[in-house]
Design a protein around this motif. Structure first.
Motif, PDB file in Angstrom:
ATOM      1  N   SER A  11       0.823  -1.204   0.000  1.00 53.45           N
ATOM      2  CA  SER A  11       0.000   0.000   0.000  1.00 53.45           C
ATOM      3  C   SER A  11       0.860   1.258   0.000  1.00 53.45           C
ATOM      4  N   LEU A  12       1.916   1.281   0.835  1.00 45.32           N
ATOM      5  CA  LEU A  12       2.826   2.432   0.874  1.00 45.32           C
ATOM      6  C   LEU A  12       3.581   2.585  -0.442  1.00 45.32           C
ATOM      7  N   ALA A  13       3.984   1.481  -1.047  1.00 47.90           N
ATOM      8  CA  ALA A  13       4.696   1.532  -2.331  1.00 47.90           C
ATOM      9  C   ALA A  13       3.795   2.120  -3.416  1.00 47.90           C
ATOM     10  N   ILE A  14       2.537   1.731  -3.421  1.00 51.88           N
ATOM     11  CA  ILE A  14       1.589   2.269  -4.407  1.00 51.88           C
ATOM     12  C   ILE A  14       1.396   3.765  -4.184  1.00 51.88           C
ATOM     13  N   GLU A  15       1.249   4.185  -2.937  1.00 52.89           N
ATOM     14  CA  GLU A  15       1.086   5.611  -2.629  1.00 52.89           C
ATOM     15  C   GLU A  15       2.305   6.407  -3.060  1.00 52.89           C
ATOM     16  N   ARG A  16       3.517   5.866  -2.782  1.00 51.07           N
ATOM     17  CA  ARG A  16       4.743   6.573  -3.183  1.00 51.07           C
ATOM     18  C   ARG A  16       4.826   6.692  -4.702  1.00 51.07           C
ATOM     19  N   THR A  17       4.450   5.647  -5.403  1.00 50.49           N
ATOM     20  CA  THR A  17       4.473   5.666  -6.869  1.00 50.49           C
ATOM     21  C   THR A  17       3.498   6.711  -7.408  1.00 50.49           C
ATOM     22  N   LEU A  18       2.288   6.725  -6.865  1.00 49.90           N
ATOM     23  CA  LEU A  18       1.303   7.711  -7.311  1.00 49.90           C
ATOM     24  C   LEU A  18       1.766   9.132  -6.992  1.00 49.90           C
ATOM     25  N   ALA A  20       4.895  10.152  -6.744  1.00 49.74           N
ATOM     26  CA  ALA A  20       5.986  10.480  -7.666  1.00 49.74           C
ATOM     27  C   ALA A  20       5.441  10.842  -9.045  1.00 49.74           C
ATOM     28  N   GLU A  21       4.436  10.102  -9.512  1.00 47.19           N
ATOM     29  CA  GLU A  21       3.832  10.413 -10.811  1.00 47.19           C
ATOM     30  C   GLU A  21       3.169  11.786 -10.793  1.00 47.19           C
ATOM     31  N   LEU A  22       2.484  12.105  -9.709  1.00 46.59           N
ATOM     32  CA  LEU A  22       1.837  13.407  -9.594  1.00 46.59           C
ATOM     33  C   LEU A  22       2.876  14.532  -9.566  1.00 46.59           C
ATOM     34  N   GLU A  23       3.963  14.310  -8.846  1.00 49.21           N
ATOM     35  CA  GLU A  23       5.031  15.317  -8.796  1.00 49.21           C
ATOM     36  C   GLU A  23       5.663  15.510 -10.167  1.00 49.21           C
ATOM     37  N   ALA A  24       5.846  14.410 -10.908  1.00 48.48           N
ATOM     38  CA  ALA A  24       6.406  14.502 -12.262  1.00 48.48           C
ATOM     39  C   ALA A  24       5.476  15.299 -13.174  1.00 48.48           C
ATOM     40  N   LEU A  25       4.161  15.095 -13.024  1.00 49.98           N
ATOM     41  CA  LEU A  25       3.206  15.867 -13.814  1.00 49.98           C
ATOM     42  C   LEU A  25       3.283  17.348 -13.479  1.00 49.98           C
ATOM     43  N   HIS A  26       3.411  17.668 -12.191  1.00 52.66           N
ATOM     44  CA  HIS A  26       3.523  19.070 -11.784  1.00 52.66           C
ATOM     45  C   HIS A  26       4.785  19.702 -12.349  1.00 52.66           C
ATOM     46  N   ILE A  27       5.891  18.995 -12.272  1.00 55.01           N
ATOM     47  CA  ILE A  27       7.147  19.520 -12.804  1.00 55.01           C
ATOM     48  C   ILE A  27       7.041  19.725 -14.310  1.00 55.01           C
ATOM     49  N   GLY A  28       6.451  18.748 -15.015  1.00 52.67           N
ATOM     50  CA  GLY A  28       6.270  18.890 -16.463  1.00 52.67           C
ATOM     51  C   GLY A  28       5.412  20.087 -16.814  1.00 52.67           C
TER      52      GLY A  28
END
Length: 96
Positions: A11-18, A20-28
């Motif tokens: 569950s924590l791994a899935i949250e961290r992945t999501l 990270a993806e959200l942060e990558a979208l913000h940076i993009g």
């Protein structure tokens, strides 16, 4: 099958992945916005440069003298007191 609980680590791994993806979208999104802003500033600078070149080509001594005369005529219309000193070529305005 209504209530499935994932292991805590998964569950924590899935949250961290999501996250990270959200942060990558913000940076993009931020980088795209900065690129667009830089492009807008570049286009604006090119326009300003082109306008200055056009003005410089048409800016001859006679036009400068005419604009100076027009400016001093406007100043002369003002009710305020003025002192104008000139060498016969270029007038200088002194506010008192």
């Amino acid at each position: 099958m209504k209530s499935i609980r994932l292991p805590e680590e998964l569950s924590l791994a899935i949250e961290r992945t999501l996250q990270a993806e959200l942060e990558a979208l913000h940076i993009g999104f931020f980088l795209d916005r900065e690129r667009q802003d830089a492009e807008r500033r570049r286009i604006e600078a090119e326009g300003t440069s082109g306008a200055q070149l056009i003005l410089a080509e048409g800016l001859v001594r006679e036009i400068i003298e005419l604009r100076s005369i027009e400016a001093f005529r406007e100043l002369a219309k003002s009710p305020n007191k003025k002192i104008i000193i000139t060498d016969g070529k270029t007038p200088y305005l002194i506010n008192t």
